[in-house]
Design an enzyme around this catalytic site. Sequence first.
Site, PDB file in Angstrom:
ATOM      1  N   ASP A  49      -7.270 -19.746  28.010  1.00 14.83           N
ATOM      2  CA  ASP A  49      -7.091 -20.085  26.601  1.00 14.83           C
ATOM      3  C   ASP A  49      -7.365 -21.563  26.341  1.00 14.83           C
ATOM      4  O   ASP A  49      -7.372 -22.008  25.193  1.00 14.83           O
ATOM      5  CB  ASP A  49      -5.708 -19.689  26.103  1.00 14.83           C
ATOM      6  CG  ASP A  49      -4.566 -20.323  26.872  1.00 14.83           C
ATOM      7  OD1 ASP A  49      -4.837 -21.088  27.823  1.00 14.83           O
ATOM      8  OD2 ASP A  49      -3.392 -20.052  26.539  1.00 14.83           O
ATOM      9  N   SER A  50      -7.642 -22.310  27.402  1.00 19.14           N
ATOM     10  CA  SER A  50      -8.122 -23.689  27.245  1.00 19.14           C
ATOM     11  C   SER A  50      -9.429 -23.729  26.464  1.00 19.14           C
ATOM     12  O   SER A  50      -9.841 -24.789  25.983  1.00 19.14           O
ATOM     13  CB  SER A  50      -8.312 -24.345  28.612  1.00 19.14           C
ATOM     14  OG  SER A  50      -9.069 -23.515  29.476  1.00 19.14           O
ATOM     15  N   LYS A 118      -3.794 -12.795  32.484  1.00 18.82           N
ATOM     16  CA  LYS A 118      -2.877 -13.850  32.905  1.00 18.82           C
ATOM     17  C   LYS A 118      -1.910 -14.157  31.781  1.00 18.82           C
ATOM     18  O   LYS A 118      -2.301 -14.168  30.611  1.00 18.82           O
ATOM     19  CB  LYS A 118      -3.620 -15.136  33.297  1.00 18.82           C
ATOM     20  CG  LYS A 118      -2.666 -16.238  33.807  1.00 18.82           C
ATOM     21  CD  LYS A 118      -3.417 -17.438  34.363  1.00 18.82           C
ATOM     22  CE  LYS A 118      -3.948 -18.348  33.279  1.00 18.82           C
ATOM     23  NZ  LYS A 118      -2.871 -18.989  32.471  1.00 18.82           N
ATOM     24  N   GLU A 120       1.728 -16.727  30.880  1.00 14.77           N
ATOM     25  CA  GLU A 120       2.534 -17.873  31.294  1.00 14.77           C
ATOM     26  C   GLU A 120       4.015 -17.522  31.275  1.00 14.77           C
ATOM     27  O   GLU A 120       4.463 -16.709  30.476  1.00 14.77           O
ATOM     28  CB  GLU A 120       2.274 -19.061  30.367  1.00 14.77           C
ATOM     29  CG  GLU A 120       0.854 -19.595  30.425  1.00 14.77           C
ATOM     30  CD  GLU A 120       0.636 -20.805  29.532  1.00 14.77           C
ATOM     31  OE1 GLU A 120      -0.513 -21.260  29.448  1.00 14.77           O
ATOM     32  OE2 GLU A 120       1.613 -21.306  28.917  1.00 14.77           O
ATOM     33  N   GLU A 186       0.800 -25.122  38.098  1.00 14.18           N
ATOM     34  CA  GLU A 186       0.149 -26.216  37.360  1.00 14.18           C
ATOM     35  C   GLU A 186       1.040 -27.435  37.254  1.00 14.18           C
ATOM     36  O   GLU A 186       2.203 -27.353  36.869  1.00 14.18           O
ATOM     37  CB  GLU A 186      -0.252 -25.760  35.950  1.00 14.18           C
ATOM     38  CG  GLU A 186      -0.941 -26.879  35.164  1.00 14.18           C
ATOM     39  CD  GLU A 186      -1.640 -26.421  33.904  1.00 14.18           C
ATOM     40  OE1 GLU A 186      -2.211 -27.283  33.211  1.00 14.18           O
ATOM     41  OE2 GLU A 186      -1.626 -25.216  33.618  1.00 14.18           O
TER      42      GLU A 186
END
Length: 272
Positions: A49-50, A118, A120, A186
């Site tokens: 999503d970056s 994915k 978070e 991260e």
Amino acid sequence: MSASTSKKPMSAKKILDMKGGEPIVCIAAYTTPIAKMADKHCDLVLVGDSVGMVLHGLPSTQSVSVEMMVMHGQAVRRGADHALVVVDMPFGSYEASPEQAFETAAYIMQETDCTAIKLEGGAHMAETIDFLTTRGIPVMAHVGLTPQSVKGIGGYAVQGRGEDRQRVLDDAKAVQDAGAFCVVLEMVTEELANEATKLLDIPTIGIGASNQCDGQVLVIDDMLGMFQDFKPKFVKRFADLGADAEKAIAEYAQDVRSRAFPAADHVYADKK
């Protein structure tokens, strides 16, 4: 056997089996041409999503939509025959309930033909990860710094220092026990990343973590120097294409204004 020498499609099980072996190579990418290049060398291509910040100029990943992820997921999947394609579930599309997460994940997988999604979050997302994996959806987890939550955690700060160490370890263990086939670590301390890698039975994928993780991921635009708004400490630029591109655009503009382009080689004559 590395991705560069094996052309059999990767699976979540194959990634899981790489734990403790040859490091897993992952790139975050968003387009078909880049996916085709990455597919020759990488085990995993993450449609992160970056993309919202890197390609769409958004201030954070929180503004990314499911439709945006599907569009870029489709583009990457067209270019990847070998690498495992994982698509991020964007902010607001899975947190409300396991049922919401399943609906979003199923839609993304159906529309993109990706292999995994994915999401978070650590211990508080364990129930959701279990709900998805028991229903046949492979999940890549993400703990430590979670960019979708930066407003709530006070910005882009290193995680796992001091008393925060145990929380990150507990999060990593929780997502493993819930069924994730690998986990992104991260912006955690090197010592913590090493400890988590030894603790877990699933691969750890580091970004701003440690070279002792089971794999690494970088955003393609960061590593090629295309995204120039800022450069995190953990990014190594393997090329400076942004500077080269700007130079090329400047030369193009100069040639157009001086009428040097198009030249004879670039135009068409009438047939005699």
